[in-house]
Design an enzyme around this catalytic site. Structure first.
Site, PDB file in Angstrom:
ATOM      1  CB  SER A  99      56.906  19.236  18.967  1.00  0.00           C
ATOM      2  OG  SER A  99      56.122  17.607  18.758  1.00  0.00           O
ATOM      3  CG  MET A 154      60.466  23.409  12.814  1.00  0.00           C
ATOM      4  SD  MET A 154      59.317  23.063  11.839  1.00  0.00           S
ATOM      5  CE  MET A 154      59.129  21.540  12.563  1.00  0.00           C
ATOM      6  CB  CYS A 209      51.752  25.389   9.841  1.00  0.00           C
ATOM      7  SG  CYS A 209      52.756  24.998  10.442  1.00  0.00           S
ATOM      8  CB  CYS A 246      50.602  25.411  16.353  1.00  0.00           C
ATOM      9  SG  CYS A 246      50.465  26.193  15.127  1.00  0.00           S
TER      10      CYS A 246
END
Length: 389
Positions: free
Chosen positions: A11, A35, A100, A196
């Protein structure tokens, strides 16, 4: 000898970076995967995707691994964000991070990793996986202050069998030390907080971009109108700030809290005092269940449960309401002690000591003293709760 390939979800943060380094040190063939789950073209002020990718590339160069970016934004909007909006529109308060994990990080990401000939995936989550007698258990992290099993409770056997959590046995302070010792460029980067796709922007402003305001009365338990709300979707149970009653001299003078929503009349109910009966629940019903082992606990099983992240496990007993359904879609929990602001839409997650059993989405919580029950968005489930008692 061919090294086992592990694809690490990176991340740009410290946790996933140290995860990748640890696995490389252990001799795995590590591939980093970044991602992108949100299209942030119009959100440059709040979203950090570009900088996160720069950090991922810098870390990958330092530790000597390949890294690639993959765009899951379409899958995220379809599987996670659409449900997020539906839940808020219905007056509930969802937890998109739970969905998620189940739908993106351990489904879309896992599928993509397998297409890269990976044997396993790994993330920087603080949790543990244990194999016992051919079955996989999800355990709390060694560092309970950082444990994230609550957000991972919807993972199934197939997902856990392919997942590694290298930080599960390491305290967060040690992770920071490792990052500094090996010279990671993001060693002092702050941990991400909040949902997020919202980033650091005001939540109400973000939600208002997708859901319209719908003003209605704000009432006390005895029906007295003391204000106006902007729309039920913009409030959550137990909320104190942002309800516009901070200077009200009505009642006891104690702080006001959101206690209930009546969808039919578009009414928001507020109460005074942190321990008002309408904010306390000893029983709940949860639906949309998911069990790590693939099956629920036995009826009457004594366990611990969390109804929000970072909450201490609350002692309770598990029940299966007779709702005329054969698929076990719902369960009830009866707590030894009253729980504060149990919120429809949030997850009720069950534990047997260190083992996370799974959980479901809270649909209804009984509140109030005998004969006094707050209206609720899920009032239709009151009968189900009565069966569970």
């Amino acid at each position: 000898m061919t090294k086992r390939r592990v694809v690490v979800g990176m991340s740009g943060g410290v946790d996933s970076s140290v995860t990748a380094w640890l696995l490389k040190e252990q001799g795995y063939d590590v591939v980093g995967l970044f991602m992108k789950n949100w299209e942030d073209d119009d959100d440059g002020e709040y979203c950090s995707t570009r900088q996160d990718w720069i950090d991922v590339v810098s870390v990958a160069d330092l530790i000597g691994i390949d890294v690639e970016a993959v765009n899951f934004a379409a899958e995220y909007k379809d599987r996670v964000f659409a449900e997020f909006l539906r839940e808020y529109s219905a007056g509930r308060t969802p937890n998109p991070d739970v969905l998620c994990n189940a739908e993106i990080k351990f489904k879309a990401f896992l599928d993509h990793a397998m297409s890269l000939d990976a044997e396993m995936i790994a993330t920087g989550h603080y949790a543990r996986v244990r194999e016992r007698d051919g079955r996989f258990e999800l355990l709390k992290a060694f560092d309970h202050t950082k444990d994230q099993s609550y957000f991972l409770h919807r993972l199934n056997q197939a997902q856990l069998s392919k997942t590694m959590f290298p930080l599960g046995e390491i305290p967060k302070t040690k992770v920071r030390e490792i990052a500094a010792q090996i010279g990671l460029p993001n060693a002092k980067k702050k941990d991400s907080t909040g949902i997020c796709f919202i980033g650091e922007r005001p939540f109400r402003d973000f939600l208002n971009r997708y859901l319209p305001t719908k003003p209605g009365p704000m009432k006390t338990p005895d029906g007295k109108v003391i204000g106006e709300h902007i729309g039920l979707a913009f409030y959550t149970f137990g909320q104190r700030k942002g309800i516009g009653l901070g200077g009200s001299k009505d009642g006891s003078g104690e702080p006001w809290f959101v206690a209930a929503k009546d969808i039919a009349s578009n009414t928001l109910y507020v109460v005074q005092g942190h321990d008002h009966p309408w904010l306390l629940s000893r029983q709940l019903v949860a639906g949309n269940v998911s069990w790590v082992a693939g099956e629920p606990p036995a009826d009457g099983f004594s366990c611990g449960a969390k109804t929000r992240y970072r909450q201490a496990d609350a002692a309770c007993s598990f029940g299966r309401p007779a709702l005329g359904r054969a698929d076990g879609e719902r369960f009830s929990l009866t707590f030894d002690d009253a729980q504060w602001a149990v919120t429809p839409g949030q997850s009720a997650v069950l534990y047997d000591g260190e083992i996370c059993l799974g959980g479901g989405i809270i649909e209804f919580a009984a509140t109030g003293q005998p004969g006094q029950t707050a209206p609720a968005a899920a009032a239709g489930h009151a009968g189900a709760l009565a069966e569970a008692r």
